[in-house]
Design a protein around this motif. Structure first.
Motif, PDB file in Angstrom:
ATOM      1  N   MET A 151       0.809  -1.213   0.000  1.00 36.83           N
ATOM      2  CA  MET A 151       0.000   0.000   0.000  1.00 36.83           C
ATOM      3  C   MET A 151       0.846   1.268   0.000  1.00 36.83           C
ATOM      4  SD  MET A 151      -2.941  -1.192  -0.326  1.00 36.83           S
ATOM      5  CE  MET A 151      -3.880   0.320  -0.182  1.00 36.83           C
ATOM      6  N   ARG A 152       2.120   1.174   0.317  1.00 38.91           N
ATOM      7  CA  ARG A 152       2.989   2.333   0.228  1.00 38.91           C
ATOM      8  C   ARG A 152       3.382   2.636  -1.216  1.00 38.91           C
ATOM      9  NH1 ARG A 152       7.251   1.534   5.325  1.00 38.91           N
ATOM     10  NH2 ARG A 152       5.685   1.664   6.995  1.00 38.91           N
ATOM     11  N   ARG A 153       3.223   1.656  -2.083  1.00 39.82           N
ATOM     12  CA  ARG A 153       3.522   1.874  -3.508  1.00 39.82           C
ATOM     13  C   ARG A 153       2.309   2.379  -4.286  1.00 39.82           C
ATOM     14  NH1 ARG A 153       4.673  -2.682  -6.184  1.00 39.82           N
ATOM     15  NH2 ARG A 153       4.314  -4.198  -4.512  1.00 39.82           N
ATOM     16  N   VAL A 154       1.159   2.407  -3.636  1.00 39.11           N
ATOM     17  CA  VAL A 154      -0.061   2.917  -4.270  1.00 39.11           C
ATOM     18  C   VAL A 154       0.007   4.443  -4.351  1.00 39.11           C
ATOM     19  CG1 VAL A 154      -2.565   3.099  -4.054  1.00 39.11           C
ATOM     20  CG2 VAL A 154      -1.416   0.949  -3.478  1.00 39.11           C
ATOM     21  N   THR A 155      -0.441   4.991  -5.466  1.00 38.23           N
ATOM     22  CA  THR A 155      -0.506   6.449  -5.620  1.00 38.23           C
ATOM     23  C   THR A 155      -1.927   6.916  -5.314  1.00 38.23           C
ATOM     24  OG1 THR A 155       1.212   6.443  -7.315  1.00 38.23           O
ATOM     25  CG2 THR A 155      -0.188   8.392  -7.192  1.00 38.23           C
ATOM     26  N   TYR A 156      -2.058   7.820  -4.350  1.00 41.05           N
ATOM     27  CA  TYR A 156      -3.355   8.335  -3.932  1.00 41.05           C
ATOM     28  C   TYR A 156      -3.535   9.742  -4.514  1.00 41.05           C
ATOM     29  CZ  TYR A 156      -2.618   4.563  -0.590  1.00 41.05           C
ATOM     30  OH  TYR A 156      -2.358   3.343  -0.016  1.00 41.05           O
ATOM     31  N   ARG A 157      -4.727  10.006  -5.043  1.00 40.71           N
ATOM     32  CA  ARG A 157      -4.984  11.301  -5.683  1.00 40.71           C
ATOM     33  C   ARG A 157      -6.338  11.852  -5.230  1.00 40.71           C
ATOM     34  NH1 ARG A 157      -2.869   8.061 -10.152  1.00 40.71           N
ATOM     35  NH2 ARG A 157      -0.797   8.836 -10.720  1.00 40.71           N
ATOM     36  N   ALA A 158      -6.445  13.185  -5.254  1.00 41.54           N
ATOM     37  CA  ALA A 158      -7.703  13.853  -4.908  1.00 41.54           C
ATOM     38  C   ALA A 158      -7.720  15.232  -5.560  1.00 41.54           C
ATOM     39  CB  ALA A 158      -7.876  13.975  -3.396  1.00 41.54           C
ATOM     40  N   GLY A 159      -8.919  15.798  -5.693  1.00 36.54           N
ATOM     41  CA  GLY A 159      -9.030  17.117  -6.306  1.00 36.54           C
ATOM     42  C   GLY A 159     -10.424  17.688  -6.174  1.00 36.54           C
ATOM     43  N   MET A 160     -10.611  18.853  -6.785  1.00 40.27           N
ATOM     44  CA  MET A 160     -11.910  19.520  -6.790  1.00 40.27           C
ATOM     45  C   MET A 160     -12.029  20.357  -8.055  1.00 40.27           C
ATOM     46  SD  MET A 160     -11.237  22.558  -3.980  1.00 40.27           S
ATOM     47  CE  MET A 160     -10.724  21.372  -2.753  1.00 40.27           C
ATOM     48  N   TYR A 161     -13.267  20.738  -8.387  1.00 38.60           N
ATOM     49  CA  TYR A 161     -13.481  21.541  -9.595  1.00 38.60           C
ATOM     50  C   TYR A 161     -14.743  22.388  -9.450  1.00 38.60           C
ATOM     51  CZ  TYR A 161     -16.832  17.814 -10.658  1.00 38.60           C
ATOM     52  OH  TYR A 161     -17.868  16.915 -10.592  1.00 38.60           O
ATOM     53  N   PHE A 162     -14.764  23.462 -10.228  1.00 35.09           N
ATOM     54  CA  PHE A 162     -15.958  24.301 -10.377  1.00 35.09           C
ATOM     55  C   PHE A 162     -16.080  24.613 -11.861  1.00 35.09           C
ATOM     56  CE2 PHE A 162     -17.911  28.531 -10.803  1.00 35.09           C
ATOM     57  CZ  PHE A 162     -19.152  28.259 -10.242  1.00 35.09           C
ATOM     58  N   GLU A 163     -17.258  24.350 -12.440  1.00 35.35           N
ATOM     59  CA  GLU A 163     -17.442  24.485 -13.879  1.00 35.35           C
ATOM     60  C   GLU A 163     -18.658  25.349 -14.192  1.00 35.35           C
ATOM     61  OE1 GLU A 163     -17.769  20.536 -15.391  1.00 35.35           O
ATOM     62  OE2 GLU A 163     -15.686  20.001 -14.917  1.00 35.35           O
ATOM     63  N   GLN A 164     -18.466  26.288 -15.094  1.00 37.46           N
ATOM     64  CA  GLN A 164     -19.565  27.078 -15.640  1.00 37.46           C
ATOM     65  C   GLN A 164     -19.813  26.570 -17.056  1.00 37.46           C
ATOM     66  OE1 GLN A 164     -17.364  30.821 -14.930  1.00 37.46           O
ATOM     67  NE2 GLN A 164     -19.140  31.525 -13.767  1.00 37.46           N
ATOM     68  N   SER A 165     -20.923  25.869 -17.270  1.00 38.18           N
ATOM     69  CA  SER A 165     -21.175  25.236 -18.559  1.00 38.18           C
ATOM     70  C   SER A 165     -21.589  26.263 -19.604  1.00 38.18           C
ATOM     71  CB  SER A 165     -22.262  24.172 -18.422  1.00 38.18           C
ATOM     72  OG  SER A 165     -23.541  24.779 -18.305  1.00 38.18           O
ATOM     73  N   TYR A 166     -21.687  25.817 -20.866  1.00 34.79           N
ATOM     74  CA  TYR A 166     -22.091  26.717 -21.949  1.00 34.79           C
ATOM     75  C   TYR A 166     -23.606  26.908 -21.995  1.00 34.79           C
ATOM     76  CZ  TYR A 166     -23.620  22.757 -24.884  1.00 34.79           C
ATOM     77  OH  TYR A 166     -24.264  21.662 -25.393  1.00 34.79           O
ATOM     78  N   VAL A 167     -24.349  26.244 -21.109  1.00 32.24           N
ATOM     79  CA  VAL A 167     -25.810  26.318 -21.108  1.00 32.24           C
ATOM     80  C   VAL A 167     -26.284  27.407 -20.152  1.00 32.24           C
ATOM     81  CG1 VAL A 167     -27.943  25.073 -20.589  1.00 32.24           C
ATOM     82  CG2 VAL A 167     -26.031  23.877 -21.695  1.00 32.24           C
ATOM     83  N   THR A 168     -27.028  28.373 -20.692  1.00 30.40           N
ATOM     84  CA  THR A 168     -27.692  29.396 -19.893  1.00 30.40           C
ATOM     85  C   THR A 168     -29.195  29.261 -20.094  1.00 30.40           C
ATOM     86  OG1 THR A 168     -25.833  30.926 -20.070  1.00 30.40           O
ATOM     87  CG2 THR A 168     -27.948  31.872 -19.491  1.00 30.40           C
ATOM     88  N   VAL A 169     -29.930  29.071 -19.014  1.00 29.98           N
ATOM     89  CA  VAL A 169     -31.382  28.884 -19.077  1.00 29.98           C
ATOM     90  C   VAL A 169     -32.048  29.967 -18.242  1.00 29.98           C
ATOM     91  CG1 VAL A 169     -33.306  27.314 -18.677  1.00 29.98           C
ATOM     92  CG2 VAL A 169     -31.078  26.402 -19.324  1.00 29.98           C
ATOM     93  N   GLY A 170     -32.919  30.747 -18.871  1.00 25.48           N
ATOM     94  CA  GLY A 170     -33.612  31.801 -18.152  1.00 25.48           C
ATOM     95  C   GLY A 170     -32.683  32.859 -17.598  1.00 25.48           C
TER      96      GLY A 170
END
Length: 433
Positions: free
Chosen positions: A349-368
């Motif tokens: 388990m010390r040879r395992v690579t652990y990853r994490a992250g986050m995101y915020f996305e503004q899509s191309y769709v605008t409604v109302g």
């Protein structure tokens, strides 16, 4: 190393994954969608997740990332980060679980689809080649409403209105990259977009034999060529055995060509059947920038920013949705990875690579007048297998798209991505056999 039969078997599996995905798309019905989102009713649908599980585990970053053990398709320049004689094959699948809610209804949907297939190998010393295929956008939606007018119900009976859409646009890409002056890597990809998109509207008369079902819709078969360019600057920091990487990408915008069929049927009678060679769809150009810092084989951290200029793009059915307007899409992403000890021979388990992250996305769709945004957290791990950089990666993406506060459909989702990365050293002449 892998023998010839092993390589043939691996390639056969990868091709089978692709073919099964195509058959799934071609055989879709209103109850079997390759993707699902109410927002995919607009434009070319919901943009697919780009990259492999490696990228998705870290919030989707990759423009400024370099790793000699994985294939990073987000920046064409990154494929030069490799051992000189290494060959890599990467393929993955994803499973999406969606829970939707608006003011009056709740629904859930589960879909399974291909994530990516990519193969890369060296050309000459500091250059490399890549070829692969991945989804670009997906359309999958189904709406069913019942006529509520008492007059209509009294005269005709139960009348339902059904809207549904299926299909995907894929991107087949091939590219090359080269490292210059040991500090700068530049790359380019040729991209071929292709796929089929179907959008249907039906009127169902369930309790009257006097009226036939009315079916109208559009069937699109689309294709076009495009290109993507990337660059990375690598700044070694020898004192700390680390490096700083700054990257940028640019993808060309294009008009989607192809064939369109606009039809209207009532029972066995054809009311309208028009064909056209102009789809009316556009693909926006895209600019991306990223930066990362890697401390040897221990850990790395990075951030990305991407903008897609959809504001002036055209969509043939936009007139059907007066509340819809395209907007420029923006993506903000951050992630990190850590490997306790890549060379530990005692504790796996010390040879395992652990990853994490986050995101915020503004899509191309605008409604109302309100843009549809999404945010989420990602995490996962790459489990090494056998030797070299062979690994099985598993990523989890938990997020939300849309908001009830803005009178939108709120999507909450949990996505799983399974990725297999195969790595080998070829053309090695052994002294002893």
């Amino acid at each position: 190393m892998y023998k010839g039969k092993d390589i043939l078997r691996i390639v056969t599996v990868a091709v089978s994954v692709v073919c099964c995905t195509f058959f799934q798309v071609s055989g879709q019905s209103t109850d079997a969608l390759g993707s699902y989102s109410p927002y995919s009713v607009f434009g070319i649908g919901k943009m697919s997740y780009q990259g492999s599980a490696y990228n998705q585990m870290m919030g989707g970053i990759g423009i400024g990332m370099r790793d000699n053990g994985v294939i990073n398709t987000l920046n064409p320049a990154s494929i030069t980060a490799r051992d000189t004689l290494s060959f890599m094959l990467d393929f993955g699948v994803n499973q999406q679980n969606l829970y939707n809610r608006d003011k009056s209804t709740n629904s859930a949907y589960n879909v399974f689809n291909m994530q990516n297939v990519a193969f890369t190998f060296p050309i000459y010393k500091k250059s490399a080649f890549i070829v692969g295929i991945a989804p670009f956008s997906d359309i999958g939606y189904k709406f069913l409403s019942t006529e509520t007018s008492t007059d209509v119900e009294a005269d005709i009976g139960d009348v339902k209105y059904q809207k549904y859409g299926t299909g995907s646009i894929y991107q087949l890409f091939a590219g090359a990259a080269v490292t210059l002056f040991d500090r700068v890597s530049v790359g380019a990809q040729a991209i071929y977009y292709f796929g089929a998109v179907n959008k249907h509207n039906d009127v169902l008369f369930n309790s009257s034999d006097m009226y036939n079902t009315i079916s109208t819709g559009w069937d699109y078969k689309v294709h076009c060529f495009s290109g993507k360019f990337g660059i990375q600057y690598i700044q070694p920091i020898r004192k700390y055995d680390s490096e700083l990487v700054i990257g940028a990408t640019y993808r060309l915008g294009n008009d989607l060509r192809g064939d369109v069929v606009n039809y209207a049927f009532t029972g066995a009678d054809t009311v309208v059947y028009n064909t056209s060679g102009h789809t009316g769809f556009d693909i926006a150009d895209e600019f991306g920038a990223g930066i990362s810092y890697r401390a040897g084989s221990k850990w790395a951290v990075g951030v990305d920013f991407v903008q897609q200029n959809w504001r002036n793009c055209k969509f043939p059915d936009s007139g059907m949705w007066p509340d819809f307007n395209p907007a420029n899409a923006r993506y903000y992403r951050a992630g990190f990875e850590i490997t306790p000890n890549q060379y530990d021979i005692r504790y796996y388990m010390r040879r395992v690579t652990y990853r994490a992250g986050m995101y915020f996305e503004q899509s191309y769709v605008t409604v109302g007048g309100a843009q549809v945004n999404s945010f989420g957290l990602t995490f996962g791990a790459s489990f090494p297998i056998y030797r070299w950089h062979n690994a099985v990666s598993f990523a989890v993406d938990i997020g939300q798209r849309g908001s009830l506060r803005l009178n939108q459909v709120r999507e909450r989702y949990i996505n799983f991505i399974l990725n297999i990365n195969l790595h080998d050293i070829w053309f090695v002449k052994y002294r002893y056999d």
